[in-house]
Design a protein around this motif. Structure first.
Motif, short mmCIF file in Angstrom:
data_model
loop_
_atom_site.label_atom_id
_atom_site.label_comp_id
_atom_site.label_asym_id
_atom_site.label_seq_id
_atom_site.Cartn_x
_atom_site.Cartn_y
_atom_site.Cartn_z
N GLN A 205 32.74 63.54 42.24
CA GLN A 205 31.32 63.88 42.19
C GLN A 205 30.60 63.59 43.50
N ARG A 206 30.95 62.50 44.15
CA ARG A 206 30.13 62.05 45.27
C ARG A 206 30.88 61.87 46.57
N GLY A 207 32.18 62.10 46.56
CA GLY A 207 32.94 61.91 47.79
C GLY A 207 33.39 60.48 47.98
N TYR A 208 34.06 60.24 49.08
CA TYR A 208 34.69 58.95 49.30
C TYR A 208 33.81 58.01 50.13
N SER A 209 33.38 58.48 51.30
CA SER A 209 32.64 57.60 52.21
C SER A 209 31.34 57.11 51.59
N ALA A 210 30.70 57.99 50.83
CA ALA A 210 29.40 57.64 50.27
C ALA A 210 29.54 56.71 49.07
N LEU A 211 30.75 56.27 48.81
CA LEU A 211 31.01 55.49 47.61
C LEU A 211 31.32 54.03 47.97
N GLY A 212 30.74 53.10 47.25
CA GLY A 212 30.98 51.69 47.50
C GLY A 212 31.90 51.09 46.47
N VAL A 213 32.61 50.05 46.88
CA VAL A 213 33.51 49.36 45.96
C VAL A 213 32.72 48.80 44.77
N ALA A 214 31.56 48.25 45.08
CA ALA A 214 30.75 47.67 44.00
C ALA A 214 30.39 48.72 42.96
N GLU A 215 30.06 49.91 43.45
CA GLU A 215 29.67 50.98 42.53
C GLU A 215 30.84 51.39 41.65
N ILE A 216 32.00 51.48 42.24
CA ILE A 216 33.19 51.83 41.46
C ILE A 216 33.41 50.80 40.37
N CYS A 217 33.33 49.54 40.74
CA CYS A 217 33.57 48.46 39.78
C CYS A 217 32.55 48.50 38.65
N LYS A 218 31.30 48.74 39.02
CA LYS A 218 30.25 48.78 38.02
C LYS A 218 30.53 49.91 37.01
N ALA A 219 30.86 51.08 37.55
CA ALA A 219 31.14 52.22 36.68
C ALA A 219 32.35 51.97 35.80
N ALA A 220 33.30 51.21 36.33
CA ALA A 220 34.52 50.94 35.58
C ALA A 220 34.32 49.79 34.59
N GLY A 221 33.18 49.09 34.71
CA GLY A 221 32.96 47.92 33.86
C GLY A 221 33.91 46.80 34.19
N VAL A 222 34.26 46.71 35.47
CA VAL A 222 35.19 45.68 35.93
C VAL A 222 34.48 44.83 36.97
N PRO A 223 34.60 43.52 36.90
CA PRO A 223 33.93 42.67 37.88
C PRO A 223 34.44 42.97 39.28
N LYS A 224 33.55 42.84 40.23
CA LYS A 224 33.89 43.19 41.60
C LYS A 224 35.04 42.35 42.14
N GLY A 225 35.06 41.11 41.72
CA GLY A 225 36.10 40.22 42.22
C GLY A 225 37.50 40.71 41.90
N SER A 226 37.60 41.46 40.80
CA SER A 226 38.94 41.90 40.39
C SER A 226 39.51 42.99 41.28
N PHE A 227 38.61 43.72 41.95
CA PHE A 227 39.06 44.89 42.70
C PHE A 227 40.20 44.57 43.66
N TYR A 228 39.99 43.52 44.46
CA TYR A 228 40.97 43.23 45.50
C TYR A 228 42.18 42.47 44.96
N TYR A 229 42.16 42.20 43.67
CA TYR A 229 43.40 41.72 43.07
C TYR A 229 44.32 42.91 42.81
N PHE A 230 43.72 44.02 42.41
CA PHE A 230 44.54 45.19 42.04
C PHE A 230 44.80 46.13 43.20
N PHE A 231 43.89 46.13 44.18
CA PHE A 231 44.08 47.06 45.30
C PHE A 231 43.90 46.34 46.63
N GLU A 232 44.75 46.73 47.58
CA GLU A 232 44.72 46.09 48.89
C GLU A 232 43.42 46.39 49.61
N SER A 233 42.93 47.59 49.45
CA SER A 233 41.72 47.99 50.14
C SER A 233 41.12 49.21 49.44
N LYS A 234 39.96 49.60 49.87
CA LYS A 234 39.33 50.80 49.32
C LYS A 234 40.20 52.02 49.61
#
Lengths: 206, 206
Positions: free
Chosen positions: B21-50
DNA sequence: AGGAAATAGTCGATCGGTCGTATACTGGTG
DNA sequence: CACCAGTATACGACCGATCGACTATTTCCT
């Protein structure tokens, strides 16, 4: 009257190059200013916002491209010959861009379409107008060719739209593979879309 | 073993939707986490980077699309009929996406090509592989059709590449004008590119 | 108890954008 | 010609927000 400045033009020129190379969202105002050799404070004197700059750049770029299209498509030659020259010019421009900056930068309008059309309505609207005009210009040529009995299409407007779509698609691949050779099928495909079977000698091309 | 979580899948799913919907660069990690209902801290446990997430999303999306293409193109029908069904399926998918989120989101690979191919080599490489495979799949069908004498093309691979380019171009316009009707010329243009003049009854289509 | 899984908080950098002030130019005035 | 008033331009420090990224810590299962 106060003093004069070319800062506005420098910003537009730098932004045009950077947007083509790196896209819009990934680009910062500070970076544009640095490339333009203009202090950041000056930016917001000349432009209301980053988005306003984008619109200006799009307009400026389209004005230039439109002049070029008008020159080529308005030349004194058979309609299909003029169409062929347009594709050749496109290939040349992309090739020149590749030589100067290392990568094929593609079509700015196509790039911005995929990047921003779902985000800012103002730019989407402008891009629609631009592509509408492009299709219209091609449509005129196709209609002219049909009147001469050189092409066999029922709907000239639909054919014109498909030619522009084919152009955008091939340019996309030229960019992805950084290879302007990907643009060479354009002319053949254009003829196919137009239902051309036998070709006048002068238009046969390479 | 520690506890289990479906956070990884939720992140991928949410990212897939948001990137379309919005592309890659315009997207923040925080926003992804919020939409996924996953705490931000968890992101870098599952993925090395954006960027690593982007690669995963691309791979996952391609795996699904490839299954679909394989199913359609491997069906029990005449080659051109299968090709036609592929376009119909593309139109259906875009239409469904438009119904669910309000806008035609286009082809994720095309979008990312124009947005990122000049920035991250890893993603550019993956996108090249994907499009190479797509062209290869179309090439197979075209070759099969040629063996049956149903199409008249010299270079089946070039024709396949042009068909994919036409597809990407038309999808771009469908997105810009938010109108899946823009995809309807696909089949006609495909036949034109393939040099088809007379059509077996079963394949004539709409 | 032990260790893998999950998380909240925070980091420096950078984002788009603002503001106050310094500077250069022009058109009048004497 | 000298000078001043007024205005257009120039500039960089700075704003709050957010960026991608990281780590110290807690939670839960075996």
């Amino acid at each position: 009257m106060g003093r004069t400045s070319d800062a506005r033009e420098k910003i537009i020129t730098a932004a045009q190059t950077l947007i083509e190379q790196r896209g819009y969202s990934a680009l910062g105002v500070a970076e544009i200013c640095k490339a333009a050799g203009v202090p950041k404070g000056s930016f917001y004197y000349f432009f209301e916002s980053k988005e306003a700059l984008a619109l200006t750049v799009v307009d400026e770029h389209w004005a230039a491209q439109r002049r070029e299209w008008t020159r080529i498509l308005g030349a004194d030659a058979a309609p299909l010959e003029r169409l062929r020259r347009l594709f050749e010019a496109t290939e040349e421009i992309q090739h020149a861009g590749q030589q100067s900056c290392g990568t094929v930068s593609g079509c700015m309008f196509g790039n911005l379409t995929l990047e921003m059309s779902n985000q800012t309505e103002s730019i989407r609207g402008r891009l629609q107008e631009i592509f509408d005009t492009q299709v219209g210009m091609i449509d005129e040529i196709v209609t002219e060719a049909r009147e001469r009995g050189e092409v066999a299409v029922a709907d000239t407007h639909a054919a014109a739209a498909s030619i522009v779509a084919q152009l955008e698609g091939q340019v996309l691949f030229a960019k992805l593979y950084n290879d302007t050779g990907r643009l060479s099928p354009l002319w053949t495909n254009c003829l196919a879309i137009l239902g051309v079977t036998a070709l006048p000698q002068a238009v046969a091309g390479a």
